[in-house]
Design a protein around this motif. Structure first.
Motif, PDB file in Angstrom:
ATOM      1  N   LYS A   1      -5.438   4.544 -10.797  1.00  0.00           N
ATOM      2  CA  LYS A   1      -6.092   5.538  -9.937  1.00  0.00           C
ATOM      3  C   LYS A   1      -5.953   6.944 -10.497  1.00  0.00           C
ATOM      4  CE  LYS A   1      -5.898   3.522  -5.355  1.00  0.00           C
ATOM      5  NZ  LYS A   1      -5.268   3.612  -4.029  1.00  0.00           N
ATOM      6  N   LEU A   2      -4.813   7.210 -11.089  1.00  0.00           N
ATOM      7  CA  LEU A   2      -4.534   8.532 -11.636  1.00  0.00           C
ATOM      8  C   LEU A   2      -5.085   8.708 -13.044  1.00  0.00           C
ATOM      9  CD1 LEU A   2      -0.847   8.894 -10.401  1.00  0.00           C
ATOM     10  CD2 LEU A   2      -2.845  10.088  -9.492  1.00  0.00           C
TER      11      LEU A   2
ATOM     12  N   MET B   1       0.837  -1.203   0.000  1.00  0.00           N
ATOM     13  CA  MET B   1       0.000   0.000   0.000  1.00  0.00           C
ATOM     14  C   MET B   1       0.870   1.249   0.000  1.00  0.00           C
ATOM     15  SD  MET B   1      -0.925   2.476   2.550  1.00  0.00           S
ATOM     16  CE  MET B   1      -0.447   1.536   3.978  1.00  0.00           C
ATOM     17  N   LEU B   2       1.950   1.230   0.772  1.00  0.00           N
ATOM     18  CA  LEU B   2       2.868   2.360   0.792  1.00  0.00           C
ATOM     19  C   LEU B   2       3.531   2.541  -0.573  1.00  0.00           C
ATOM     20  CD1 LEU B   2       4.365   4.624   2.270  1.00  0.00           C
ATOM     21  CD2 LEU B   2       6.031   2.894   3.014  1.00  0.00           C
ATOM     22  N   MET B   3       3.951   1.448  -1.191  1.00  0.00           N
ATOM     23  CA  MET B   3       4.557   1.543  -2.524  1.00  0.00           C
ATOM     24  C   MET B   3       3.557   2.119  -3.522  1.00  0.00           C
ATOM     25  SD  MET B   3       7.754   0.739  -2.534  1.00  0.00           S
ATOM     26  CE  MET B   3       8.017   0.635  -4.305  1.00  0.00           C
ATOM     27  N   GLU B   4       2.305   1.684  -3.453  1.00  0.00           N
ATOM     28  CA  GLU B   4       1.286   2.220  -4.350  1.00  0.00           C
ATOM     29  C   GLU B   4       1.129   3.728  -4.150  1.00  0.00           C
ATOM     30  OE1 GLU B   4      -3.514   1.838  -5.018  1.00  0.00           O
ATOM     31  OE2 GLU B   4      -2.423   0.067  -4.311  1.00  0.00           O
ATOM     32  N   THR B   5       1.128   4.156  -2.897  1.00  0.00           N
ATOM     33  CA  THR B   5       1.014   5.586  -2.596  1.00  0.00           C
ATOM     34  C   THR B   5       2.224   6.343  -3.123  1.00  0.00           C
ATOM     35  OG1 THR B   5      -0.336   5.123  -0.645  1.00  0.00           O
ATOM     36  CG2 THR B   5       0.750   7.269  -0.734  1.00  0.00           C
ATOM     37  N   LEU B   6       3.406   5.793  -2.950  1.00  0.00           N
ATOM     38  CA  LEU B   6       4.616   6.431  -3.468  1.00  0.00           C
ATOM     39  C   LEU B   6       4.555   6.551  -4.991  1.00  0.00           C
ATOM     40  CD1 LEU B   6       7.124   4.646  -1.105  1.00  0.00           C
ATOM     41  CD2 LEU B   6       6.935   7.138  -1.337  1.00  0.00           C
ATOM     42  N   TRP B   7       4.079   5.483  -5.665  1.00  0.00           N
ATOM     43  CA  TRP B   7       3.921   5.545  -7.116  1.00  0.00           C
ATOM     44  C   TRP B   7       2.928   6.638  -7.501  1.00  0.00           C
ATOM     45  CZ3 TRP B   7       7.308   3.964 -10.318  1.00  0.00           C
ATOM     46  CH2 TRP B   7       8.031   2.774 -10.129  1.00  0.00           C
ATOM     47  N   GLU B   8       1.841   6.768  -6.740  1.00  0.00           N
ATOM     48  CA  GLU B   8       0.868   7.829  -7.026  1.00  0.00           C
ATOM     49  C   GLU B   8       1.530   9.205  -6.947  1.00  0.00           C
ATOM     50  OE1 GLU B   8      -3.260   7.657  -5.371  1.00  0.00           O
ATOM     51  OE2 GLU B   8      -2.402   5.933  -4.325  1.00  0.00           O
TER      52      GLU B   8
ATOM     53  N   TYR C   1       3.981   9.830  -9.911  1.00  0.00           N
ATOM     54  CA  TYR C   1       3.275   9.976 -11.181  1.00  0.00           C
ATOM     55  C   TYR C   1       2.220  11.080 -11.150  1.00  0.00           C
ATOM     56  CZ  TYR C   1       5.053   5.937 -13.785  1.00  0.00           C
ATOM     57  OH  TYR C   1       5.841   5.068 -14.492  1.00  0.00           O
ATOM     58  N   ALA C   2       2.084  11.805 -10.062  1.00  0.00           N
ATOM     59  CA  ALA C   2       1.035  12.824  -9.938  1.00  0.00           C
ATOM     60  C   ALA C   2       1.103  13.863 -11.055  1.00  0.00           C
ATOM     61  CB  ALA C   2       1.105  13.512  -8.581  1.00  0.00           C
ATOM     62  N   ASP C   3       2.303  14.155 -11.540  1.00  0.00           N
ATOM     63  CA  ASP C   3       2.442  15.137 -12.620  1.00  0.00           C
ATOM     64  C   ASP C   3       2.372  14.496 -14.009  1.00  0.00           C
ATOM     65  OD1 ASP C   3       4.877  13.833 -12.751  1.00  0.00           O
ATOM     66  OD2 ASP C   3       6.096  15.626 -12.459  1.00  0.00           O
ATOM     67  N   GLY C   4       2.107  13.190 -14.042  1.00  0.00           N
ATOM     68  CA  GLY C   4       1.959  12.492 -15.315  1.00  0.00           C
ATOM     69  C   GLY C   4       3.236  11.944 -15.900  1.00  0.00           C
ATOM     70  N   THR C   5       4.371  12.209 -15.257  1.00  0.00           N
ATOM     71  CA  THR C   5       5.666  11.785 -15.782  1.00  0.00           C
ATOM     72  C   THR C   5       6.519  11.192 -14.666  1.00  0.00           C
ATOM     73  OG1 THR C   5       5.606  13.597 -17.360  1.00  0.00           O
ATOM     74  CG2 THR C   5       7.733  12.563 -17.007  1.00  0.00           C
ATOM     75  N   LEU C   6       7.195  10.107 -14.985  1.00  0.00           N
ATOM     76  CA  LEU C   6       8.152   9.523 -14.057  1.00  0.00           C
ATOM     77  C   LEU C   6       9.541   9.998 -14.460  1.00  0.00           C
ATOM     78  CD1 LEU C   6       8.720   7.539 -11.714  1.00  0.00           C
ATOM     79  CD2 LEU C   6       9.044   5.768 -13.454  1.00  0.00           C
TER      80      LEU C   6
END
Length: 159
Positions: free
Chosen positions: A149-150, A102-109, A112-117
């Motif tokens: 999610k995003l 769950m923490l990893m998923e949140t970190l990925w969110e 990626y919040a700005d659409g770019t990794l």
């Protein structure tokens, strides 16, 4: 609050045990990693901040009326931290496998919040997966859930 933050940093630097750490240290460690992930691409935008705030409230029990203060402390802690091990040790020791996913998923969110990794974000995520004992496959699953999610297309994201 500053005294609590200083005790937290002192315990991390001294290698003090985390098995008996109070619940707020778990939230503080998670907040510090989330703040690090949010700021790694050069700044924290409103989308990253919103994701961090919401996940700290819903998944780590941070009271809504304290979220601004917790996030400010976390940003300062992450900025001054010389390594990630102290934070990840607390989280690895106190979260079960599902909690770490769950923490990893949140970190990925957050990354990626700005659409770019960005490259630094990808490197951070690989390091964190290893330090949190989350395998590549599980980290990939968490990444795909975060992208969904995003509303981002997995094929369009850069690694």
């Amino acid at each position: 609050m500053l005294a609590r933050l200083q005790r937290f940093l002192d315990r991390i630097e001294s290698g003090g045990g985390s098995a008996t750490a109070p619940r707020d240290e778990l939230a503080t460690a998670a907040a510090a990693l989330l703040a690090k992930a949010a700021a790694l691409d050069g700044g924290v935008d409103h989308r990253e901040r919103a994701i961090v705030a919401e996940r700290l409230v819903e998944r780590f029990g941070v009271p809504r009326d304290e979220i601004d203060q917790v996030m400010a402390e976390a940003a300062q802690t992450a900025e001054h931290a010389v390594d990630l091990y102290g934070f990840t040790r607390i989280l690895k020791d106190r979260l079960d496998h599902e909690g770490r996913l769950m923490l990893m998923e949140t970190l990925w969110e957050v990354v990626y919040a700005d659409g770019t990794l960005h490259d630094y974000e990808a490197q951070l995520m690989r390091r964190l997966a290893g330090l949190l004992f989350v395998g590549d496959k599980d980290s990939g699953v968490a990444r795909k859930r975060a992208l969904a999610k995003l509303g981002l297309d997995d094929a369009g994201s850069s690694d």
